[in-house]
Design an enzyme around this catalytic site. Structure first.
Site, mmCIF file in Angstrom:
data_model
loop_
_atom_site.group_PDB
_atom_site.id
_atom_site.type_symbol
_atom_site.label_atom_id
_atom_site.label_comp_id
_atom_site.label_asym_id
_atom_site.label_seq_id
_atom_site.Cartn_x
_atom_site.Cartn_y
_atom_site.Cartn_z
ATOM 1 N N HIS A 158 0.890 -1.047 0.168
ATOM 2 C CA HIS A 158 -0.299 0.208 -0.102
ATOM 3 C C HIS A 158 0.976 1.093 -0.010
ATOM 4 O O HIS A 158 1.727 1.299 0.463
ATOM 5 C CB HIS A 158 -1.127 0.048 1.295
ATOM 6 N N LYS A 162 -0.387 5.325 4.854
ATOM 7 C CA LYS A 162 -0.926 3.873 5.057
ATOM 8 C C LYS A 162 -0.914 3.658 6.489
ATOM 9 O O LYS A 162 0.683 3.549 7.081
ATOM 10 C CB LYS A 162 -1.502 2.435 4.707
#
Length: 269
Positions: A158, A162
Site C-alpha cells: 500500500h 497507510k
C-alpha cells in the site's frame, strides 16, 4: 417517485472521503446529503464541492455527525477505529445503514459495533471491491483443497500514508485461508520475522507488508510447496472501486433487518 436514499460521508476531506463523495454525487441511485469532518478542520462550514476544488454541490461540511445522520438513510465511513465506533452509535440512533471500510479495528471496537448492529444495519469489510471479495472466496477454496504441505503467505502493498499493517484486506484473506483449513487464524498467524526466527512452522499463515509511494493496493496469497507454487493476486489501480462497492453496500442495506453484514452478503457470495 420515492426520494433517492440520502447518504452522508464521514472523513470528507480524506482521500477516500473525497472519492466516496464524488461517487455518490455522480450516482443516479442516491444523493449526497451530508459531509462530516472533525471539529476544527478548515473545511467546516464550506461547501463540499468548493472545498474539493470544484463547483458548489449544495452540501456544507459539518462537525456535527448527529445532525447530519438524522435525515440520512446511509453513512459511508472510512475513517479511524475510535471515530467509527462513535459514528456507529449515532447511525444506529438514526436507523441509518452504516457502511464501514475502516481498518485497524480491535476486539473492543468490534464489540461496540456489534452492540450498534442490534438496532441498525452495519456492513463492514476490509475491502469493498468485487475483485477482492472474489479473491477471498477463491482463497478459502484453495486452502480447503491443499493440505499443510502448502505454506500460505499473504503479501500486501500500500501507499506510504497507510497507518495499519497488515491491511484489513490481508487479514480478510488470512481469515479465509484459515477457514479453508478449518483452523483459527489467531493460533497460526505469523506477522513479523526478524533475526534468527528458526524454520517456518508447518501450517502457519504468514503476513508481509510493503509501504511506499502511491500504491493503491496489491494483495498476493501464495501457496508454496516443494516444487510448485499457486499464487492468487489482486491489484487495485483506482480507489473508485472501493467507493463503488461502498455505495452498492449502502443501497443493498436499505430495508434489511438490523445486523452485521459483509460484502459477501452484498455480492451474493
Amino acid at each position: 417517485m420515492a426520494e433517492l436514499p440520502g447518504i452522508v460521508v464521514t472523513g470528507a476531506s480524506g482521500r477516500m472521503g473525497q472519492m466516496l463523495s464524488k461517487t455518490v454525487l455522480a450516482s443516479d441511485a442516491a444523493r449526497l446529503t451530508g459531509a462530516v469532518e472533525r471539529p476544527g478542520h478548515d473545511w467546516i462550514g464550506r461547501d463540499l464541492g468548493e472545498a474539493m476544488g470544484g463547483a458548489a454541490v449544495g452540501v456544507t461540511v459539518t462537525d456535527d455527525p448527529l445532525e447530519a445522520f438524522a435525515t440520512a438513510q446511509a453513512v459511508l465511513d472510512f475513517t479511524a477505529p475510535d471515530a467509527t465506533v462513535e459514528f456507529a452509535a449515532l447511525a444506529a440512533q438514526a436507523r441509518a445503514v452504516h457502511v464501514i471500510g475502516t481498518t485497524g479495528l480491535e476486539p473492543g471496537h468490534l464489540a461496540k459495533l456489534s452492540a450498534a448492529a442490534r438496532h441498525a444495519v452495519i456492513v463492514r469489510a476490509g475491502n469493498m471491491s468485487l475483485g477482492v471479495n472474489l479473491l477471498v472466496q477463491l482463497t478459502r477454496r484453495v486452502a480447503e483443497a491443499l493440505d499443510a504441505d502448502f505454506d500460505i503467505e499473504v503479501v500486501e502493498a500500500h501507499h506510504r500514508h497507510k497507518v495499519d499493517a497488515p491491511s484489513g484486506t490481508a487479514l480478510m484473506l488470512g481469515e479465509a485461508a484459515a477457514e479453508g483449513r478449518g483452523i483459527a487464524l489467531d493460533g497460526v498467524s505469523d506477522r513479523g520475522r526478524d533475526g534468527m526466527t528458526g524454520a517456518r512452522a508447518r501450517g502457519h499463515i504468514g503476513f508481509s507488508a510493503i509501504r511506499g509511494g502511491d500504491i493503491v493496493g496489491e494483495h498476493d496469497v501464495i501457496f508454496a510447496a516443494e516444487g510448485e507454487r499457486v499464487i492468487l493476486r489482486h491489484v487495485a489501480t483506482d480507489r473508485a472501486i472501493f467507493a463503488r462497492g461502498a455505495l452498492k453496500a449502502a443501497l443493498w442495506g436499505q430495508g434489511r433487518a438490523p445486523g452485521e453484514y459483509d460484502m459477501a452478503d452484498v455480492l451474493g457470495f
